[in-house]
Design an enzyme around this catalytic site. Sequence first.
Site: not given
Ligand code: GLC
Ligand code: GLC
Length: 651
Positions: A141, A282, A284, A326, A395
Amino acid sequence: MYEQVSHSLLNNILDDLKPEIRRQDIRHFYTRLGANFYAIYSLFFTLYGQRDDFKTQMLRLVETMAKGYIARSAELEQSDIAREQDHNWFLSQQWVGMALYTNGFADNLADLANKTQYFQELGINMVHIMPILMCPTGKSDGGYAVSDFRQIDDRLGTLNDLRRLAEEFRKRDILLVLDIVLNHTSDEHEWAQKAINGEQRYQDYYFVFGNREVPDMFEQSMPEIFPESNPGNFTWNEAMQKWVMTVFHNYQWDLNYSNPEVFVAMLDIILFWANQGVDILRLDAVAFLWKKIGSTCQNERNAHLILQLMKDCCQVTAPGVLFIAEAIVTPVEMIKYFGEDAIIAKECEIAYNATLMALLWDGIATQNARLLYQGVKNLPAKLERATWLNYVRCHDDIGFGFDDNDIRAAGYDPYAHRQFLVNYFSGQFEGSPARGMVFMHNETTGDARISGSMASLVGLEAGQETNDQALIDNAVKKIVLLHSLILSFGGIPLLYNGDALGVINDYSYRDDPHKSNDNRWIHRPKINWERAELRKKQGTTEYVLFNAMKKMIAIRKETSAFADFNNRELVDIDNQHLLCYLRFDHQRPSERVLVVANFAASPQYLDLALLRSKGIDPFTRFVDLYSGRQPAQYDRHIVLQGFQFYWLTQI
Ligand code: GLC
Ligand code: GLC
């Protein structure tokens, strides 16, 4: 809960600390622990107080903080102390960030250290390096499925390379941002492996169920994140003969924070990275940290308590380190990740401004600022000592998660309008030059998001392909316009790798079986440094864009009204194509900058009479900080060309 209880517990804990900890000189640590202990204890008690092992876990928590403190270098402690003294340091307008994948920017971490010159050239002084930790090939991922939280992916380098990079950054006053993937681990992480081998202790790190009863219950109220590629929120594990919660991909196992061992283990990891010289972590997917039957399992109150506890604990050990939340959620929920009370409920100092991001894209698609105006107007006020991370691309995909009421107030039907946006950005709308891709269309809800690089979404790719100079020029103007707003809005602007060079979609992911089912890879480019040299060659698109960006960044840094001290006033004007706000210096309020942005392709005017209510004389003369020129002004009107912006000061 009385403070006496927490104090006597603290005394017991200090007596029980391991001798190797007690022997150390950790006075600063004790002071901070004392100051934060009541909050830490209360939060830990609220979350885990009902457990028999509460006191043991509390002791482990304090030991983890103490060990983290002992391991902290003298240099980092100095910086902690300096930042404590200047605790609003990150609200200054001097910070400008960029997010990148190590191997999208350089060969590896060592090579990245060689390329820091590029950041300085552009004016970037905060770099978010996307996840660099060990992930299984093909099930990564993009780095967010970590199999070892302490091991750097060997294709990118070693811990020493990272330390060297952190040092290099510190020398140049560049902040280092790294990810902590809090919500889940890879199924190849040691904990998951032990769970698979039947160890109950580690099954308790996750959400593991023998049959579908509980999972089915959860599913009733949980939305799906990747409905196309990973429907459902649970995955059957053949070896374990059990179901495990996997909200994201089926190989990303959700951690169970109702287990204090998980909390302590993840805190230990946070402190470990703080001690490698990381300035900002950051965090996540923080909205997902707490799972409750009958809820969406997002934005739960306990998710906030977990973050408050992490903040309080991190402040004891590494107080100079900041958190970015995030949480890509609705505006009212998003704001809560700063904490709801500056004194007793701090969470993250910085949060992604996903609402502004989506609103800006709305402005591009509609060529008007109606929804943008509504959305900004209704953006909830944030705490002091909290700031936005303002971005246009990152991203991830673009979700149109604005508030439905705002959409209606702007005169649209929410469902139809979102449908329009998806069609517009995927180029299916008549006349749209955008080259995005639909991401995760959900058949049941009709929801969809958009992937695509900024350049391709604003028509640069289409323009280059058809050699349409007018289209290219407009695309460049739109990129500059969008950045003029994130650079002046208030908060830390975060540019995305490639956007200052106009890098278009990268279609090569389609040939990689590990990536082909996730079109977010289309906007995770690898910089072609030969091509990037064009930024130095007059007349090229790269030159125009890069120099515009560089200039805006330099001006931002000198404009104290652009710092973030709740010093923005949105201006209600009668031209729907324009967004207009005033920024003022919070200490010298008469020092103001009027920001005006034209989302239309056609010229527009701003009637200065409307600014009277803000104390601005309509016959005043302005100068544009960006061009250094006086704007075209006739009578009380200022004229903007298509997709033009102004940063105006009165002369
Ligand atoms: C965050 C990241 C995204 C990832 C998701 C699961 O939203 O920005 O790229 O897929 O978390 O870890
Ligand atoms: C993030 C967000 C969502 C995003 C996803 C992966 O946590 O909640 O908007 O699309 O992860 O891209």
